[in-house]
Design a protein around this motif. Sequence first.
Motif, PDB file in Angstrom:
ATOM      1  N   ILE A   2     -22.938  87.643   0.910  1.00  0.00           N
ATOM      2  CA  ILE A   2     -21.992  88.240   0.253  1.00  0.00           C
ATOM      3  C   ILE A   2     -20.806  87.542   0.503  1.00  0.00           C
ATOM      4  CG2 ILE A   2     -21.797  89.651   0.908  1.00  0.00           C
ATOM      5  CD1 ILE A   2     -23.956  90.738   0.566  1.00  0.00           C
ATOM      6  N   GLU A   3     -19.984  86.797   0.598  1.00  0.00           N
ATOM      7  CA  GLU A   3     -19.136  85.796   0.740  1.00  0.00           C
ATOM      8  C   GLU A   3     -17.776  85.803   0.296  1.00  0.00           C
ATOM      9  OE1 GLU A   3     -20.827  86.465   1.956  1.00  0.00           O
ATOM     10  OE2 GLU A   3     -20.687  86.748   0.788  1.00  0.00           O
ATOM     11  N   GLY A   4     -17.057  84.938   0.371  1.00  0.00           N
ATOM     12  CA  GLY A   4     -15.763  84.421   0.090  1.00  0.00           C
ATOM     13  C   GLY A   4     -14.779  85.492  -0.291  1.00  0.00           C
ATOM     14  N   ASP A   5     -14.511  86.466   0.580  1.00  0.00           N
ATOM     15  CA  ASP A   5     -13.556  87.511   0.234  1.00  0.00           C
ATOM     16  C   ASP A   5     -12.316  87.302   1.071  1.00  0.00           C
ATOM     17  OD1 ASP A   5     -15.517  88.778  -1.348  1.00  0.00           O
ATOM     18  OD2 ASP A   5     -16.400  89.534   0.497  1.00  0.00           O
ATOM     19  N   LEU A   6     -11.226  86.849   0.479  1.00  0.00           N
ATOM     20  CA  LEU A   6     -10.045  86.604   1.248  1.00  0.00           C
ATOM     21  C   LEU A   6      -8.815  86.887   0.431  1.00  0.00           C
ATOM     22  CD1 LEU A   6      -9.520  82.758   1.378  1.00  0.00           C
ATOM     23  CD2 LEU A   6     -11.321  83.833   0.102  1.00  0.00           C
ATOM     24  N   LEU A 137     -34.421  79.243  -1.007  1.00  0.00           N
ATOM     25  CA  LEU A 137     -33.576  79.336  -2.201  1.00  0.00           C
ATOM     26  C   LEU A 137     -32.288  80.100  -1.898  1.00  0.00           C
ATOM     27  CD1 LEU A 137     -33.280  78.755  -5.213  1.00  0.00           C
ATOM     28  CD2 LEU A 137     -34.504  80.881  -5.681  1.00  0.00           C
ATOM     29  N   VAL A 138     -32.418  81.286  -1.283  1.00  0.00           N
ATOM     30  CA  VAL A 138     -31.223  82.085  -0.971  1.00  0.00           C
ATOM     31  C   VAL A 138     -30.385  81.407   0.108  1.00  0.00           C
ATOM     32  CG1 VAL A 138     -30.391  84.320  -0.135  1.00  0.00           C
ATOM     33  CG2 VAL A 138     -32.370  84.224  -1.648  1.00  0.00           C
ATOM     34  N   VAL A 173     -22.997  90.934 -14.595  1.00  0.00           N
ATOM     35  CA  VAL A 173     -23.638  91.622 -15.724  1.00  0.00           C
ATOM     36  C   VAL A 173     -24.612  90.677 -16.427  1.00  0.00           C
ATOM     37  CG1 VAL A 173     -23.234  92.552 -18.040  1.00  0.00           C
ATOM     38  CG2 VAL A 173     -21.803  93.297 -16.130  1.00  0.00           C
ATOM     39  N   ILE A 174     -24.165  89.449 -16.697  1.00  0.00           N
ATOM     40  CA  ILE A 174     -24.995  88.475 -17.415  1.00  0.00           C
ATOM     41  C   ILE A 174     -26.197  88.057 -16.569  1.00  0.00           C
ATOM     42  CG2 ILE A 174     -25.021  86.182 -18.458  1.00  0.00           C
ATOM     43  CD1 ILE A 174     -21.993  86.572 -19.011  1.00  0.00           C
ATOM     44  N   ILE A 175     -25.951  87.745 -15.298  1.00  0.00           N
ATOM     45  CA  ILE A 175     -27.028  87.290 -14.414  1.00  0.00           C
ATOM     46  C   ILE A 175     -28.040  88.401 -14.176  1.00  0.00           C
ATOM     47  CG2 ILE A 175     -27.550  86.488 -12.076  1.00  0.00           C
ATOM     48  CD1 ILE A 175     -24.750  85.128 -12.126  1.00  0.00           C
ATOM     49  N   ILE A 226     -25.245  84.786  -8.340  1.00  0.00           N
ATOM     50  CA  ILE A 226     -26.696  84.587  -8.402  1.00  0.00           C
ATOM     51  C   ILE A 226     -27.339  84.993  -7.085  1.00  0.00           C
ATOM     52  CG2 ILE A 226     -28.530  82.864  -8.628  1.00  0.00           C
ATOM     53  CD1 ILE A 226     -26.705  81.289 -10.482  1.00  0.00           C
ATOM     54  N   GLN A 227     -26.712  84.596  -5.986  1.00  0.00           N
ATOM     55  CA  GLN A 227     -27.230  84.926  -4.660  1.00  0.00           C
ATOM     56  C   GLN A 227     -27.322  86.433  -4.457  1.00  0.00           C
ATOM     57  OE1 GLN A 227     -24.767  83.425  -1.416  1.00  0.00           O
ATOM     58  NE2 GLN A 227     -25.267  85.261  -0.257  1.00  0.00           N
ATOM     59  N   ASN A 228     -26.294  87.163  -4.857  1.00  0.00           N
ATOM     60  CA  ASN A 228     -26.283  88.608  -4.659  1.00  0.00           C
ATOM     61  C   ASN A 228     -27.328  89.310  -5.522  1.00  0.00           C
ATOM     62  OD1 ASN A 228     -24.237  88.483  -2.767  1.00  0.00           O
ATOM     63  ND2 ASN A 228     -22.613  88.892  -4.227  1.00  0.00           N
ATOM     64  N   VAL A 229     -27.445  88.889  -6.781  1.00  0.00           N
ATOM     65  CA  VAL A 229     -28.435  89.513  -7.671  1.00  0.00           C
ATOM     66  C   VAL A 229     -29.854  89.197  -7.199  1.00  0.00           C
ATOM     67  CG1 VAL A 229     -29.345  89.601 -10.022  1.00  0.00           C
ATOM     68  CG2 VAL A 229     -26.875  89.496  -9.650  1.00  0.00           C
ATOM     69  N   TYR A 230     -30.088  87.952  -6.804  1.00  0.00           N
ATOM     70  CA  TYR A 230     -31.420  87.569  -6.334  1.00  0.00           C
ATOM     71  C   TYR A 230     -31.757  88.269  -5.018  1.00  0.00           C
ATOM     72  CZ  TYR A 230     -35.519  84.574  -5.958  1.00  0.00           C
ATOM     73  OH  TYR A 230     -36.812  84.107  -5.900  1.00  0.00           O
ATOM     74  N   SER A 231     -30.755  88.436  -4.152  1.00  0.00           N
ATOM     75  CA  SER A 231     -30.968  89.173  -2.904  1.00  0.00           C
ATOM     76  C   SER A 231     -31.321  90.621  -3.191  1.00  0.00           C
ATOM     77  CB  SER A 231     -29.709  89.104  -2.029  1.00  0.00           C
ATOM     78  OG  SER A 231     -29.414  87.773  -1.659  1.00  0.00           O
ATOM     79  N   LYS A 232     -30.689  91.198  -4.201  1.00  0.00           N
ATOM     80  CA  LYS A 232     -31.011  92.561  -4.627  1.00  0.00           C
ATOM     81  C   LYS A 232     -32.467  92.659  -5.050  1.00  0.00           C
ATOM     82  CE  LYS A 232     -30.807  96.674  -6.498  1.00  0.00           C
ATOM     83  NZ  LYS A 232     -30.809  97.876  -5.672  1.00  0.00           N
TER      84      LYS A 232
END
Length: 382
Positions: A2-6, A137-138, A173-175, A226-232
Amino acid sequence: MIEGDLPTNSLHPHSSPDHLSAPESSSNGGGDATAVIMANGKPSRSRKTSVQDKEKLGLFNVRAFTFLLLWYFFSACTLFLNKYILATLKSDPTLLGAMQMVMTTIFGFIQMYLPMGMYTPVNREGKPPNFWRNMILVGTMRFSTVVLGLVALKFVAVSFTETVKSSAPLFTVIISHFLIGEFTGVYTVLSLIPIMMGLALCSAYELSFNIQGFLAALATNLTECIQNVYSKLLISGEKYRYTPAELQFYTSIASVVVQVPACYFMMDLDKVHRTLDITLFSSLLLNGIFFHFQSITAYVLMDYISPVTHSVANTVKRAFLIWLSVILFGNPVTFLSGLGTIIVTIGVLLYTKAKEHDRHLLEMREIYRKDAVDKEIVVRQL
């Protein structure tokens, strides 16, 4: 993960699965019970029913809301330690990113055996299908998000990166539609517009455009979504059903394997040797612990809400961290920041109502479809 929140004026080289309405769940409780997966990987009907009930509750589920707050808390701790380590202690960003991955690997392994009430352990025969392929992959996406984030920060201001990331809900939404077949209603999509605009206004100062930085920021946003949706899919999908700790541990291993050779080329070894002392080392350890809990709470939250809702929550978190940085660091408050925060708040309220309305429309459409099928059957019988 889940990443890059600054927030603006802060540096954050790592990204996590800043990541959701779950069709199936391996982390629906925190007790001593153990979920059992049959050989064909299909859950029982009673389990599906309980998961559907949890899905409808979303963030109104007490556990889901608790993990949302924990995710926000650990994200803030990670972010502000990032700023301290990079700005005050003058550490190398690549070293910070590498230490975060190492700590998530260590603590992910520990939490596979000590869930700490975050999820229900899963007993299965062997590993899920395509196990190592999914983990590599993830893990590679996690690492790519880090590298692309560093490239973006090299060419453009943090505020510009955050403005680009404000488009994350639309990307999600698209992914989600193409990757897991999730339907998002028209009203829900429209409600995302003020949320994205609000975050863009919050971070839209000191903007500097550079084509390399823009492409890197856009690619960071895309890989993170993509990472978050695939992790889901891996956590909640009937076919896989990984626990949050498994996903945390194995993807961290894959990311570390990819990261080790990259560190050789990217890390400033002279700077590391000059700045590394007991204060920096202890700060890196503490930062890694915070980052682990930021990542795993995001993974746990993924089991309760949809990828789009998770992306909206991530957007709200970014706006929240921007204002927290204003309070703690005395960063300047602009009219656009205040206006953006108000728009984000309104957008979240609209999103909640729109999602409820679209769900009602979908249920009514399903009822009409079933009635039409039943009538057709009756006509054929006559």
